[in-house]
Design a protein around this motif. Structure first.
Motif, mmCIF file in Angstrom:
data_model
loop_
_atom_site.group_PDB
_atom_site.id
_atom_site.type_symbol
_atom_site.label_atom_id
_atom_site.label_comp_id
_atom_site.label_asym_id
_atom_site.label_seq_id
_atom_site.Cartn_x
_atom_site.Cartn_y
_atom_site.Cartn_z
ATOM 1 N N UNK A 84 -32.252 4.212 87.213
ATOM 2 C CA UNK A 84 -32.059 5.414 86.407
ATOM 3 C C UNK A 84 -32.645 5.183 85.016
ATOM 4 N N UNK A 85 -33.159 6.248 84.443
ATOM 5 C CA UNK A 85 -33.944 6.146 83.209
ATOM 6 C C UNK A 85 -33.076 5.903 81.982
ATOM 7 N N UNK A 86 -33.722 5.383 80.939
ATOM 8 C CA UNK A 86 -33.107 5.393 79.614
ATOM 9 C C UNK A 86 -33.122 6.835 79.103
ATOM 10 N N UNK A 87 -32.283 7.103 78.132
ATOM 11 C CA UNK A 87 -32.257 8.465 77.582
ATOM 12 C C UNK A 87 -32.122 8.414 76.064
ATOM 13 N N UNK A 88 -33.064 9.039 75.380
ATOM 14 C CA UNK A 88 -33.010 9.190 73.933
ATOM 15 C C UNK A 88 -33.020 10.681 73.610
ATOM 16 N N UNK A 89 -32.506 11.026 72.447
ATOM 17 C CA UNK A 89 -32.552 12.423 72.020
ATOM 18 C C UNK A 89 -33.064 12.500 70.586
ATOM 19 N N UNK A 90 -33.693 13.618 70.270
ATOM 20 C CA UNK A 90 -34.221 13.763 68.918
ATOM 21 C C UNK A 90 -34.134 15.214 68.452
ATOM 22 N N UNK A 91 -34.061 15.329 67.130
ATOM 23 C CA UNK A 91 -34.066 16.636 66.468
ATOM 24 C C UNK A 91 -35.105 16.570 65.360
ATOM 25 N N UNK A 92 -35.986 17.550 65.323
ATOM 26 C CA UNK A 92 -37.041 17.599 64.308
ATOM 27 C C UNK A 92 -36.882 18.886 63.512
ATOM 28 N N UNK A 93 -36.676 18.750 62.204
ATOM 29 C CA UNK A 93 -36.586 19.898 61.309
ATOM 30 C C UNK A 93 -37.908 20.054 60.567
ATOM 31 N N UNK A 94 -38.561 21.192 60.815
ATOM 32 C CA UNK A 94 -39.797 21.529 60.115
ATOM 33 C C UNK A 94 -39.435 22.386 58.909
ATOM 34 N N UNK A 95 -39.773 21.898 57.718
ATOM 35 C CA UNK A 95 -39.456 22.609 56.479
ATOM 36 C C UNK A 95 -40.725 23.234 55.901
ATOM 37 N N UNK A 96 -40.727 24.566 55.789
ATOM 38 C CA UNK A 96 -41.861 25.289 55.219
ATOM 39 C C UNK A 96 -41.450 26.044 53.972
ATOM 40 N N UNK A 97 -42.014 27.242 53.809
ATOM 41 C CA UNK A 97 -41.635 28.120 52.696
ATOM 42 C C UNK A 97 -41.553 29.529 53.248
ATOM 43 N N UNK A 145 -33.696 10.738 65.246
ATOM 44 C CA UNK A 145 -33.970 10.190 66.584
ATOM 45 C C UNK A 145 -32.865 9.212 66.954
ATOM 46 N N UNK A 146 -32.215 9.456 68.085
ATOM 47 C CA UNK A 146 -31.098 8.620 68.523
ATOM 48 C C UNK A 146 -31.426 7.956 69.847
ATOM 49 N N UNK A 147 -31.382 6.625 69.871
ATOM 50 C CA UNK A 147 -31.560 5.881 71.121
ATOM 51 C C UNK A 147 -30.254 5.931 71.901
ATOM 52 N N UNK A 148 -30.323 6.469 73.116
ATOM 53 C CA UNK A 148 -29.137 6.601 73.949
ATOM 54 C C UNK A 148 -29.015 5.462 74.935
ATOM 55 N N UNK A 149 -28.643 5.780 76.159
ATOM 56 C CA UNK A 149 -28.399 4.754 77.160
ATOM 57 C C UNK A 149 -29.697 4.038 77.545
#
Length: 393
Positions: A179-192, A290-294
């Motif tokens: 079974x695979x490793x699992x990571x999750x990420x959130x990317x916030x793009x800040x503009x105007x 970015x969070x390294x999971x299992x």
């Protein structure tokens, strides 16, 4: 294995599973489930400790003779899904259900506990029963239970997952990565932000975010070795509040799955590079969480061979060599500490209408699969003890 004795425990398995299915609890909130398990183990006269790494419960069945320690694990948590089944044991908790079979895992291990609890005089060693909370949500419950000592003195560990993609009566596993490793990420793009009719006065975060989604799809196809399975999925993109307003912020959320640490780190690095570069190309900025999971679940080769020997001959199941699968499991943490094997036990049955995938609001299992899972766990433990005794002679 005393098959008649195990068969006699099946009605209690079903009763326990259905009770737990009616009363599911989310990850890190398994207070009543933990109490239910603890009460049952103590009633069976098993040395029991609760509150291990959270709501974890550990039972110890010690034989009359010294020997090896075999750990067996079940997870207990449910999912934030509304149960849509029409059956008498449907969830009674709005918005929460056992949509992955953990109720069946717990009921199975309780039956195994009773089976071995009546056979202490035959044991040369110890059966360690690990009832784990919070498998479904990172950081999971396995790591905290290990830290609290659940694996201390353990020589080998086995676990099962009731698995509806394969039919009841079958079981599968594989040596090495399963079974695979699992990571999750959130990317916030800040503009105007600004007026939708005056885009030249703005930095459009949604446009930059959309471009980044397309760029990220190239990571697996153009940066990862084609012979190494990997997945990068963007599951959510959120930006803006009105049709005539250019949003100043856009958020992407995604997951990464793979089977080796080199690929895992490569993908992580490429996500950071592409997020920064793409945002900059549009005059925006990117912030990444970015969070390294299992980690990847890696079975011990020798213990897989034990599964392949015993699944058919001792547990009476059709054995399969499983392909790698992208879902993740925090059982991987146990296997980083001690050798063992994680096994998929068929729980699907189209003839009974049990066809829905895991995490589906109509998910269910063929309850006969619990009997198969119990037989497999007992067969694996008995085989290990027998080999240990042979080596000791």
């Amino acid at each position: 294995m005393e098959r008649e004795a195990l068969q006699a425990l099946f009605p209690q398995m079903v009763e326990d599973r259905r009770y737990l299915h009616r009363h599911p609890e989310l990850s890190f909130m398994e207070r009543e489930t933990s109490a239910f398990v603890e009460k049952r183990l103590r009633k069976l006269g098993i040395d029991t400790a609760a509150g291990i790494g959270g709501f974890g419960v550990v039972g110890k069945i010690r034989g009359t003779k010294p020997g090896k320690t075999v750990a067996l694990r079940a997870d207990m948590d449910a999912l934030p899904i509304q149960d849509e089944k029409a059956c008498e044991y449907a969830s009674q908790i709005p918005g929460v259900m056992h949509a992955c079979g953990h109720d069946g895992h717990t009921a199975t291990l309780l039956a195994v506990a009773e089976y071995y609890g009546k056979r202490k005089h035959e044991l040369a060693g110890e059966i360690r029963l690990i009832f784990q909370p919070a498998e479904e949500v990172c950081p999971g419950g396995a790591a905290s239970m290990i830290e609290a000592g659940a694996l201390d003195g353990v020589d080998v560990i086995y676990g099962v997952h009731l698995w509806t993609p394969i039919p009841a009566g079958t079981a599968g596993s594989a040596p090495g990565p399963l079974m695979a490793s699992t990571d999750e990420f959130f990317i916030d793009i800040k503009g105007r932000g600004g007026h939708g009719g005056m885009p030249h006065k703005t930095i459009d975060s949604v446009l930059a975010g959309s471009a980044l989604v397309l760029q990220l799809q190239s990571v697996v196809s153009r940066s990862v070795d084609p012979l190494n399975p990997a997945v990068l999925t963007i599951g959510s993109i959120q930006g803006g509040t009105a049709q005539n307003v250019i949003a100043d912020r856009c958020r992407l959320a995604g997951t990464v799955r793979c089977f080796d640490e080199e690929t895992r780190e490569l993908i992580r690095a490429r996500i950071h590079e592409l997020a920064a570069g793409t945002a900059d190309a549009y005059g925006a900025q990117a912030e990444i969480d970015y969070t390294a999971g299992y980690p990847c679940l890696v079975n011990d080769a020798a213990e897989f061979e034990r599964f392949y020997r015993t699944a058919a001959s001792e547990a009476g199941l059709i054995r399969e060599l499983s392909a790698k699968i992208m879902p993740a499991e925090d059982f991987a943490y146990y296997l980083r500490k001690v050798p063992g094997c994680f096994m998929l036990v068929g729980a699907g049955n189209p003839g009974k209408g049990i066809v829905h995938p895991h995490h589906h609001p109509k998910f269910d299992i063929d309850e006969n699969a619990m009997l198969h899972a119990a037989a497999l766990l007992i067969a694996m433990a008995d085989s290990y003890f027998a080999d240990a005794e042979d080596l000791a002679e």
